[in-house]
Design an enzyme around this catalytic site. Structure first.
Site, short mmCIF file in Angstrom:
data_model
loop_
_atom_site.label_atom_id
_atom_site.label_comp_id
_atom_site.label_asym_id
_atom_site.label_seq_id
_atom_site.Cartn_x
_atom_site.Cartn_y
_atom_site.Cartn_z
N ASP A 55 -87.19 -59.33 -37.93
CA ASP A 55 -88.65 -59.36 -37.88
C ASP A 55 -89.14 -58.43 -36.78
OD1 ASP A 55 -91.34 -60.08 -37.86
OD2 ASP A 55 -90.99 -62.12 -37.16
N MET A 104 -99.01 -68.05 -33.16
CA MET A 104 -98.98 -67.63 -31.75
C MET A 104 -99.92 -68.50 -30.92
SD MET A 104 -99.16 -63.54 -32.26
CE MET A 104 -98.05 -62.69 -33.41
N MET A 108 -94.25 -69.08 -32.57
CA MET A 108 -94.11 -68.42 -31.26
C MET A 108 -94.92 -69.23 -30.27
SD MET A 108 -94.41 -64.53 -32.66
CE MET A 108 -95.03 -65.04 -34.25
N HIS A 144 -93.03 -69.08 -38.56
CA HIS A 144 -92.41 -68.61 -37.31
C HIS A 144 -93.29 -69.04 -36.14
CE1 HIS A 144 -91.38 -64.72 -34.80
NE2 HIS A 144 -90.97 -65.82 -34.21
N MET A 182 -85.40 -61.21 -33.59
CA MET A 182 -86.57 -60.36 -33.37
C MET A 182 -86.12 -58.94 -33.07
SD MET A 182 -89.11 -62.30 -33.96
CE MET A 182 -90.29 -60.96 -33.69
N ASP A 238 -96.86 -66.07 -39.00
CA ASP A 238 -96.66 -65.92 -37.56
C ASP A 238 -97.68 -66.75 -36.80
OD1 ASP A 238 -94.50 -64.01 -37.20
OD2 ASP A 238 -95.81 -62.61 -38.29
N HIS A 260 -94.09 -64.91 -44.81
CA HIS A 260 -93.82 -65.16 -43.39
C HIS A 260 -95.13 -65.40 -42.66
CE1 HIS A 260 -91.34 -64.74 -39.73
NE2 HIS A 260 -92.34 -64.04 -39.21
N SER A 302 -95.15 -60.39 -43.91
CA SER A 302 -95.81 -61.16 -42.86
C SER A 302 -97.32 -61.10 -43.03
CB SER A 302 -95.43 -60.60 -41.49
OG SER A 302 -96.30 -61.17 -40.52
C1 DX5 Z 1 -94.30 -60.15 -34.28
C2 DX5 Z 1 -94.30 -61.02 -35.53
C3 DX5 Z 1 -93.95 -60.26 -36.74
C4 DX5 Z 1 -94.94 -59.20 -37.08
C5 DX5 Z 1 -94.20 -58.10 -37.75
O1 DX5 Z 1 -94.81 -60.87 -33.23
O2 DX5 Z 1 -93.37 -62.06 -35.37
O3 DX5 Z 1 -93.71 -61.09 -37.86
O4 DX5 Z 1 -95.96 -59.64 -37.92
O5 DX5 Z 1 -95.09 -57.07 -37.96
P1 DX5 Z 1 -94.63 -55.59 -38.26
O6 DX5 Z 1 -93.82 -55.63 -39.51
O7 DX5 Z 1 -95.92 -54.86 -38.40
O8 DX5 Z 1 -93.81 -55.14 -37.08
ZN ZN Z 2 -92.65 -63.29 -37.26
#
Ligand code: DX5
Ligand code: ZN
Length: 221
Positions: A177, A38, A70, A68, A139, A36, A34, A9
């Protein structure tokens, strides 16, 4: 059966040098990245947007972009992420929008599609969309931040979704994840997961290539 794969990620990469962090993943020999995304509404944090993905492509990165979202209203952004270079786009089941229509739109844009569920969301919530997706993302932390502890209470849900996959002859990949390192990835693999997102544990690892190789050997004697 899909082969087990470590999927770093970029959220845990160096945000002043994201292209270098993404290039590091490619240098280790891993095929996926990956990303992320947000929005400060669905999750209480902000990360990066489509322009960042586009810039990584311009910088020459050819990894498979596993995006991903969110987001409270992901349907408003899928065109932008497809255009920016996503290969797969995942949306959460929790916000109220037309999930089936959005997944179909992702595919119409030439991407693969995924559905995501939070730790507190039961497997039954995604049951009806399983035939529509290329990936299910379970998750193993409440999303929003990297570096949180792995939620072991989610393991039975991984098993349930893998059981449905086998019983119904479905072929989606099953990704986890949040709080994933070699030990927790192994636990998830035992329940049926095959793609292991790792932020903190990958980017802080002293031997990321060894970590990737260890995951690839899951299930072998
Ligand atoms: C959480 C994200 C993850 C995050 C995982 O909100 O969706 O992808 O980056 O990070 P680690 O591996 O540090 O838990
Ligand atoms: Zn993620």
């Amino acid at each position: 059966m899909h082969p087990p794969l470590l999927n770093p990620s970029l959220l845990a990469g160096d945000h002043a040098h994201l292209a270098a962090s993404a290039a590091h993943v490619a240098a280790v020999g891993l095929p996926w990245l990956h990303l992320d995304i947000m929005d400060g509404h669905f999750v209480p944090n902000l990360s990066f947007g489509p322009e960042t993905l586009h810039a990584l492509r311009r910088a020459g990165n050819k990894l498979y972009f596993d995006t991903h979202l969110m987001l409270e209203e992901p349907q408003r952004y899928i065109d932008a992420f497809a255009k920016a270079g996503s290969n797969l786009i995942s949306v959460h089941i929790e916000p109220p929008f037309n999930h089936a229509e959005t997944l179909a739109r992702i595919r119409a844009l030439g991407c693969q599609c995924g559905i995501v569920l939070n730790p507190g969301t039961p497997a039954a919530a995604i049951e009806s969309v399983l035939p529509l997706v290329d990936l299910v993302l379970v998750m193993t932390v409440q999303p929003g931040f990297g570096g949180q502890p792995f939620r072991r209470d989610v393991l039975p849900k991984i098993r349930q979704i893998d059981t449905w996959r086998r019983e119904r002859g479905l072929d989606f990949r099953l990704e986890v994840d949040g709080g994933v390192d070699l030990a927790t990835a192994r636990e998830c693999h035992a329940e049926g997961a095959d793609i292991f997102v790792a932020g903190t544990s990958f980017f802080r690892s002293s031997d990321p290539a060894g970590m990737a190789a260890a995951v690839a050997r899951f299930g072998q004697a």
